[in-house]
Design a protein around this motif. Sequence first.
Motif, PDB file in Angstrom:
ATOM      1  N   LYS A  35      41.631 113.038  42.802  1.00 38.82           N
ATOM      2  CA  LYS A  35      40.282 112.486  42.257  1.00 38.82           C
ATOM      3  C   LYS A  35      41.821 111.223  40.454  1.00 38.82           C
ATOM      4  N   TYR A  36      40.877 110.598  40.278  1.00 35.00           N
ATOM      5  CA  TYR A  36      41.771 109.355  39.710  1.00 35.00           C
ATOM      6  C   TYR A  36      40.499 109.477  38.606  1.00 35.00           C
ATOM      7  N   ILE A  37      41.284 109.730  37.272  1.00 32.53           N
ATOM      8  CA  ILE A  37      41.700 109.483  35.617  1.00 32.53           C
ATOM      9  C   ILE A  37      41.971 108.483  34.869  1.00 32.53           C
ATOM     10  N   TYR A  42      46.854 106.590  29.652  1.00 32.92           N
ATOM     11  CA  TYR A  42      47.423 106.521  31.121  1.00 32.92           C
ATOM     12  C   TYR A  42      46.380 106.442  32.518  1.00 32.92           C
ATOM     13  N   ILE A  43      47.738 107.192  33.596  1.00 37.57           N
ATOM     14  CA  ILE A  43      46.417 106.696  35.334  1.00 37.57           C
ATOM     15  C   ILE A  43      47.214 108.293  35.340  1.00 37.57           C
ATOM     16  N   THR A  44      45.862 109.021  36.139  1.00 35.82           N
ATOM     17  CA  THR A  44      46.424 110.585  36.887  1.00 35.82           C
ATOM     18  C   THR A  44      45.706 110.484  37.710  1.00 35.82           C
ATOM     19  N   TYR A  58      51.836 106.021  32.331  1.00 36.14           N
ATOM     20  CA  TYR A  58      51.475 105.301  31.218  1.00 36.14           C
ATOM     21  C   TYR A  58      51.406 104.435  31.345  1.00 36.14           C
ATOM     22  N   MET A  59      49.530 103.880  31.271  1.00 37.42           N
ATOM     23  CA  MET A  59      49.515 102.318  31.729  1.00 37.42           C
ATOM     24  C   MET A  59      50.123 100.981  31.104  1.00 37.42           C
ATOM     25  N   ALA A 106      39.590  94.668  36.376  1.00 42.60           N
ATOM     26  CA  ALA A 106      39.757  94.299  35.184  1.00 42.60           C
ATOM     27  C   ALA A 106      40.050  95.102  33.811  1.00 42.60           C
ATOM     28  N   TYR A 107      39.825  96.174  34.333  1.00 48.23           N
ATOM     29  CA  TYR A 107      40.020  96.927  33.401  1.00 48.23           C
ATOM     30  C   TYR A 107      41.300  97.479  32.881  1.00 48.23           C
ATOM     31  N   LEU A 108      42.010  97.994  33.611  1.00 51.10           N
ATOM     32  CA  LEU A 108      43.654  98.172  33.448  1.00 51.10           C
ATOM     33  C   LEU A 108      44.374  97.127  34.009  1.00 51.10           C
TER      34      LEU A 108
END
Length: 144
Positions: A35-37, A42-44, A58-59, A106-108
């Motif tokens: 699962k990607y959150i 941050y990205i998990t 961390y982003m 695009a969001y990242l």
Amino acid sequence: MSDNSNFIHNDNDNAIVYSERKRILFLGLPWTFTKYIITPEYITIRQGLFNRVEDDCYMYKVSDVKLTASLLERICGLGTVICYTGDITTPELRLTHIKRSKEIKAYLLKQSETARLRRRTLNTVDIGAHNDDLDHNGIPDSIE
């Protein structure tokens, strides 16, 4: 929160903006235990059913984002987003076989730049300028 693709727009920094399960390429069904959150901070990546492994980044450490899509992924409406980070444990985060991959990319990109500006950090690349020539003979001391 359901296991399907979800975008939730919220100003809270800890709110989940995106949640997705890794999908298998057969019909793009989410039958995996990955699962990607993604939150604004941050990205998990959570993996596993019995033995759980959770990896965070961390982003502001995301320096570049790349989108790839094989022919089979494109047929199923999926893509793989690769995040190149300054993280020590995971310099390359892969969000594999996800829906809305263009939107996520695009969001990242946007959110990583926003996070860097908020933290007042600078993303730099080491170009080897640390090769000092202390004896001033024109040859860096590291190769003498």
